[in-house]
Design a protein around this motif. Structure first.
Motif, short mmCIF file in Angstrom:
data_model
loop_
_atom_site.label_atom_id
_atom_site.label_comp_id
_atom_site.label_asym_id
_atom_site.label_seq_id
_atom_site.Cartn_x
_atom_site.Cartn_y
_atom_site.Cartn_z
N MET A 1 38.19 43.59 35.50
CA MET A 1 39.13 43.64 36.63
C MET A 1 38.41 44.20 37.86
SD MET A 1 42.60 43.44 35.54
CE MET A 1 43.44 43.59 33.98
N ASN A 19 37.29 55.17 36.22
CA ASN A 19 37.54 55.66 34.86
C ASN A 19 38.37 54.67 34.04
OD1 ASN A 19 36.08 57.92 35.40
ND2 ASN A 19 37.86 59.25 35.74
N ALA A 20 39.14 53.86 34.73
CA ALA A 20 39.96 52.86 34.04
C ALA A 20 39.12 51.62 33.71
CB ALA A 20 41.15 52.48 34.91
N GLY A 21 37.86 51.66 34.14
CA GLY A 21 36.93 50.57 33.81
C GLY A 21 36.92 49.45 34.85
N PHE A 22 37.52 49.69 36.00
CA PHE A 22 37.56 48.64 37.02
C PHE A 22 36.27 48.61 37.82
CE2 PHE A 22 42.43 49.46 37.42
CZ PHE A 22 42.63 48.84 36.20
N ASP A 43 41.68 41.60 41.60
CA ASP A 43 42.99 41.76 40.96
C ASP A 43 43.90 42.67 41.78
OD1 ASP A 43 40.70 41.66 38.68
OD2 ASP A 43 42.51 40.59 38.02
N GLU A 296 46.63 55.39 40.58
CA GLU A 296 47.27 55.52 39.25
C GLU A 296 48.29 54.40 39.01
OE1 GLU A 296 48.65 59.57 39.37
OE2 GLU A 296 46.80 60.34 38.43
N VAL A 299 46.37 51.23 38.20
CA VAL A 299 45.87 51.24 36.82
C VAL A 299 47.01 50.88 35.87
CG1 VAL A 299 44.99 52.74 34.97
CG2 VAL A 299 44.04 52.92 37.29
N GLU A 300 48.17 51.49 36.10
CA GLU A 300 49.31 51.24 35.22
C GLU A 300 49.70 49.76 35.25
OE1 GLU A 300 52.10 54.54 35.51
OE2 GLU A 300 53.66 53.04 35.11
N LEU A 302 47.84 47.07 36.25
CA LEU A 302 46.82 46.14 35.75
C LEU A 302 46.59 46.30 34.24
CD1 LEU A 302 44.10 46.09 38.57
CD2 LEU A 302 45.99 44.51 38.18
N LYS A 303 46.76 47.53 33.75
CA LYS A 303 46.52 47.75 32.31
C LYS A 303 47.78 47.55 31.49
CE LYS A 303 42.28 49.82 31.83
NZ LYS A 303 41.45 50.81 31.13
N GLY A 304 48.95 47.74 32.15
CA GLY A 304 50.22 47.65 31.42
C GLY A 304 50.50 46.19 31.11
#
Ligand code: NAD
Length: 304
Positions: A1, A19-22, A43, A296, A299-300, A302-304
């Motif tokens: 992402m 930290n979320a890997g983006f 994204d 935050e 992250v929620e 894109l990851k959710g």
């Protein structure tokens, strides 16, 4: 992402994304043409009050799922175009409330004690002690117009200062009013009875020139007006008249109908007004909170 950060963002917010890997790419305030080049495979986009995320930018971003605005106003984002594509738009409306409230209180003290005027005179080599008679805020009545997030923060500070509180808001939050010892009244009563009036309403049709000549004339000749909401909530021409002719004693202004305020604007000629360049949200803490809250949420989503 991949996330495009298109405006300066606090490093802690960048950390949240990394930290979320983006994959994070940063470019400060690209214009529309450059944005179109940059968004092809992203994204998410993060902006502040700039740059503009137009329909053309959105159309050039087939993978785009979320637009983040680190701050409040969304007027630089084409919300209609985002909605049509099912792109979420997130922001951080409460991140700067305390900062704006503290600036408004700083302006109150500044006008009440003529600090900016005194400082100007000192630099001219003038010891203006006699002209700098001020007033205390303790025991005075503060009228808060718009008792939302910022209005509530001001109320908490004003309570600690020993001020009495009058509140005006078409959607009164009685519980919060009780907490700060404030009383809801109509606007006319608030303007007539307050020693300091501070504005914290959004700029909408109903609040355009809310403080006009007629309402300024209701205020006490000793009263101070603070505007850290939006310039057009006050009729500037009427305010200049009020300050010149002594219908009110002074004003502290962070926002203006025309920004930047023109160099020779009549307000700059008045000693009973303190001016700041729309810096309500300009604190390290507010900027960090705004960035982190938006990161935050992204992250929620894109990851959710
Ligand atoms: P908020 O939405 O939490 O509160 C606004 C309050 O105004 C609400 O309680 C609402 O009911 C009330 N209101 C709506 N219409 C009204 C009316 N006609 N008369 C009286 N009250 C009315 O918003 P907030 O976070 O407290 O921010 C307030 C405003 O401050 C923003 O809209 C923005 O324009 C301004 N602001 C300025 C800066 C700055 O840098 N100076 C920074 C952030 C926000």
């Amino acid at each position: 992402m991949k996330v495009l950060v298109a405006a300066p963002l606090h490093e802690r917010a960048i950390e949240v994304l990394k930290n979320a890997g983006f994959d994070v790419i940063f470019e400060e305030y690209p214009d529309e043409g450059r944005l179109i080049e940059l968004v092809g495979d992203v994204d998410a986009i993060i902006v502040r009050s700039k740059p503009k995320v137009t329909r053309k930018v959105i159309e050039a971003a087939p993978k785009l799922k979320v637009i983040g605005r680190a701050g409040v106003g969304l007027d630089n984002i084409d919300l209609e175009a985002a909605k049509e594509r099912g792109i979420k738009v997130v922001n951080s409306p409460g991140a700067s409330s305390r900062s704006v409230a503290e600036l408004a209180v700083a302006l109150m003290f500044n006008v009440a004690r003529k600090i900016a005027f005194a400082d100007r005179k000192m630099r001219e080599g003038v010891w203006a002690k006699k002209q700098c008679m001020g007033i205390e805020l303790e025991g005075k009545t503060l009228g808060i117009v718009g008792f939302g997030r910022i209005g509530y923060q001001i109320a908490k500070i004003a309570k600690a200062l020993g001020m009495n509180l009058l509140l005006y808001d078409p959607y009164p939050n009685e519980e919060r009013a009780k907490e700060v010892g404030g009383k809801f009244v109509d606007l006319e009563t608030l303007l007539k009875e307050s020693d300091v009036v501070t504005l914290h309403v959004p700029l909408i049709d109903a609040t355009y020139h809310l403080i006009n000549e007629e309402r300024l004339r209701l205020m006490k000749p000793t009263a101070i007006l603070i505007n850290a909401a939006r310039g057009a909530v006050v009729d500037t021409n009427a305010l200049v008249k009020a300050l010149k002719e002594g219908w009110i004693a002074g004003a502290g202004l962070d926002v203006f109908e025309e920004e930047p305020l023109p160099k020779d604007h009549p307000l700059t000629k008045l000693d009973n007004v303190v001016l700041t360049p729309h810096i309500g949200a300009s604190t390290v803490e507010a900027q960090m909170r705004a960035g982190v809250q938006v990161a935050e949420q992204i992250v929620e989503i894109l990851k959710g």
